[in-house]
Scaffold this active site. Sequence first.
Site, PDB file in Angstrom:
ATOM      1  N   ILE A 149      67.715  60.019  69.547  1.00  0.00           N
ATOM      2  CA  ILE A 149      66.675  60.375  68.586  1.00  0.00           C
ATOM      3  C   ILE A 149      66.838  61.813  68.113  1.00  0.00           C
ATOM      4  O   ILE A 149      66.800  62.094  66.905  1.00  0.00           O
ATOM      5  CB  ILE A 149      65.277  60.150  69.195  1.00  0.00           C
ATOM      6  CG1 ILE A 149      65.029  58.666  69.408  1.00  0.00           C
ATOM      7  CG2 ILE A 149      64.192  60.743  68.286  1.00  0.00           C
ATOM      8  CD1 ILE A 149      63.746  58.344  70.154  1.00  0.00           C
ATOM      9  N   ALA A 230      58.376  61.479  71.256  1.00  0.00           N
ATOM     10  CA  ALA A 230      59.010  60.999  72.483  1.00  0.00           C
ATOM     11  C   ALA A 230      58.043  60.117  73.263  1.00  0.00           C
ATOM     12  O   ALA A 230      57.961  58.914  73.035  1.00  0.00           O
ATOM     13  CB  ALA A 230      59.484  62.191  73.315  1.00  0.00           C
ATOM     14  N   ARG A 231      57.281  60.714  74.178  1.00  0.00           N
ATOM     15  CA  ARG A 231      56.273  60.020  74.955  1.00  0.00           C
ATOM     16  C   ARG A 231      55.094  60.966  75.165  1.00  0.00           C
ATOM     17  O   ARG A 231      55.264  62.171  75.326  1.00  0.00           O
ATOM     18  CB  ARG A 231      56.827  59.561  76.306  1.00  0.00           C
ATOM     19  CG  ARG A 231      57.743  58.341  76.236  1.00  0.00           C
ATOM     20  CD  ARG A 231      56.966  57.090  75.840  1.00  0.00           C
ATOM     21  NE  ARG A 231      57.767  55.871  75.906  1.00  0.00           N
ATOM     22  CZ  ARG A 231      58.469  55.387  74.890  1.00  0.00           C
ATOM     23  NH1 ARG A 231      58.483  56.028  73.731  1.00  0.00           N
ATOM     24  NH2 ARG A 231      59.162  54.276  75.019  1.00  0.00           N
ATOM     25  N   ASP A 255      52.833  61.027  67.329  1.00  0.00           N
ATOM     26  CA  ASP A 255      52.979  59.579  67.180  1.00  0.00           C
ATOM     27  C   ASP A 255      52.838  58.876  68.523  1.00  0.00           C
ATOM     28  O   ASP A 255      52.827  57.659  68.586  1.00  0.00           O
ATOM     29  CB  ASP A 255      54.334  59.236  66.550  1.00  0.00           C
ATOM     30  CG  ASP A 255      54.447  57.759  66.180  1.00  0.00           C
ATOM     31  OD1 ASP A 255      53.513  57.242  65.523  1.00  0.00           O
ATOM     32  OD2 ASP A 255      55.450  57.119  66.556  1.00  0.00           O
ATOM     33  N   GLU A 260      47.449  54.773  75.433  1.00  0.00           N
ATOM     34  CA  GLU A 260      47.515  54.078  74.150  1.00  0.00           C
ATOM     35  C   GLU A 260      46.920  52.679  74.290  1.00  0.00           C
ATOM     36  O   GLU A 260      47.090  52.032  75.326  1.00  0.00           O
ATOM     37  CB  GLU A 260      48.972  53.993  73.678  1.00  0.00           C
ATOM     38  CG  GLU A 260      49.594  55.356  73.424  1.00  0.00           C
ATOM     39  CD  GLU A 260      51.060  55.276  72.992  1.00  0.00           C
ATOM     40  OE1 GLU A 260      51.629  54.165  73.023  1.00  0.00           O
ATOM     41  OE2 GLU A 260      51.627  56.316  72.627  1.00  0.00           O
ATOM     42  N   HIS A 279      51.808  55.335  67.234  1.00  0.00           N
ATOM     43  CA  HIS A 279      53.070  54.974  67.889  1.00  0.00           C
ATOM     44  C   HIS A 279      53.856  53.970  67.045  1.00  0.00           C
ATOM     45  O   HIS A 279      54.282  52.914  67.526  1.00  0.00           O
ATOM     46  CB  HIS A 279      52.823  54.411  69.287  1.00  0.00           C
ATOM     47  CG  HIS A 279      54.022  54.534  70.196  1.00  0.00           C
ATOM     48  ND1 HIS A 279      53.923  54.577  71.560  1.00  0.00           N
ATOM     49  CD2 HIS A 279      55.360  54.625  69.914  1.00  0.00           C
ATOM     50  CE1 HIS A 279      55.132  54.679  72.097  1.00  0.00           C
ATOM     51  NE2 HIS A 279      56.031  54.699  71.111  1.00  0.00           N
TER      52      HIS A 279
END
Length: 324
Positions: A149, A230-231, A255, A260, A279
């Site tokens: 990424i 990423a996370r 994002d 979540e 996301h």
Amino acid sequence: MRILVAHPWSDPNASWDIAVEHLPGWDVRVCRGDDILANLNGVDVLVPMPNAVTAEIIEAGSFGLIQQYGVGLERVDVEAATANGVWVARLPAGLTGNADSVAEMAVAQILMAIRRMDESRAAVATGWWQPISASLLGSTVAIVGLGAIGTAVAQRLAGFGCRMIAVRAHPEAGAPPSVDRVAGPDELYDVLGQADVVICSAMASAATRHLFDAAAFAACKPGAIFVNVARGVMVDDPALLAALDSGRISLAGLDVFQQEPVGPDHPFARHPRVIATPHIGGLTHSMLAKSSELFGANVARWSRGQEPLWAVNSPQHPRQIPPR
């Protein structure tokens, strides 16, 4: 053979047909992420999506493969899976097109923030005109995490006239020609202090949990833009909120989140300095099509008795799947 998918796309009514079009004849079941235990009967392959796969789930089931429909396995107990003879595999972002899709989202978040897009849209609605914004031209961008990424982000930013610095676990691995400097993790704070824009694209792990904490944000250049594709676990939420409220971080594009989906009462959901998206960075038609192909091929490979590709473990005594 039966596949259990734990709540795809956070939508219980979402179709899973695209994922199994390369597995004709397979029985596919879908359940909520908190209802996996009650749906394990006869399951051969478990697809966790963003949900946790605990030792309890692994020990309660007879499945022999946990195949992620993507990259993230941070909520899967890989140690328990290995001990119980269960393979754990992912789909590499660089092969599915996920990296390209997420990189596009990162660039979109950057441009929306640096060009003050929310304020500009509001200006049209209220009659205010010509808000002045910054530009990527001549700015310094720090890419933290230079895997598939991060590399895709660097390739896309190459034409914007910005200087790029990257931080990666193994700086000796190098970088695309557009990146001016590659630093190691021990130089993170120095890099953050130079950057007008910081992008988190690193792999989530125990070592990178809350990588962006109060100290990291304090090291950032005042007024920097922070983007996380990423996370969510990479960021200490209270630390980011404090940095946004103090102005140390002028805007954040997020994002991904620690929990979540994000509800309307989450502090980031309506924060005036946060561009929040649900996301969706990797969710594109091209990514889904390619992932479907690789997912089907890897599951079929495992069902024929072969080791799955892109496995993160190697159980000594793999579970034998009973004949159906």
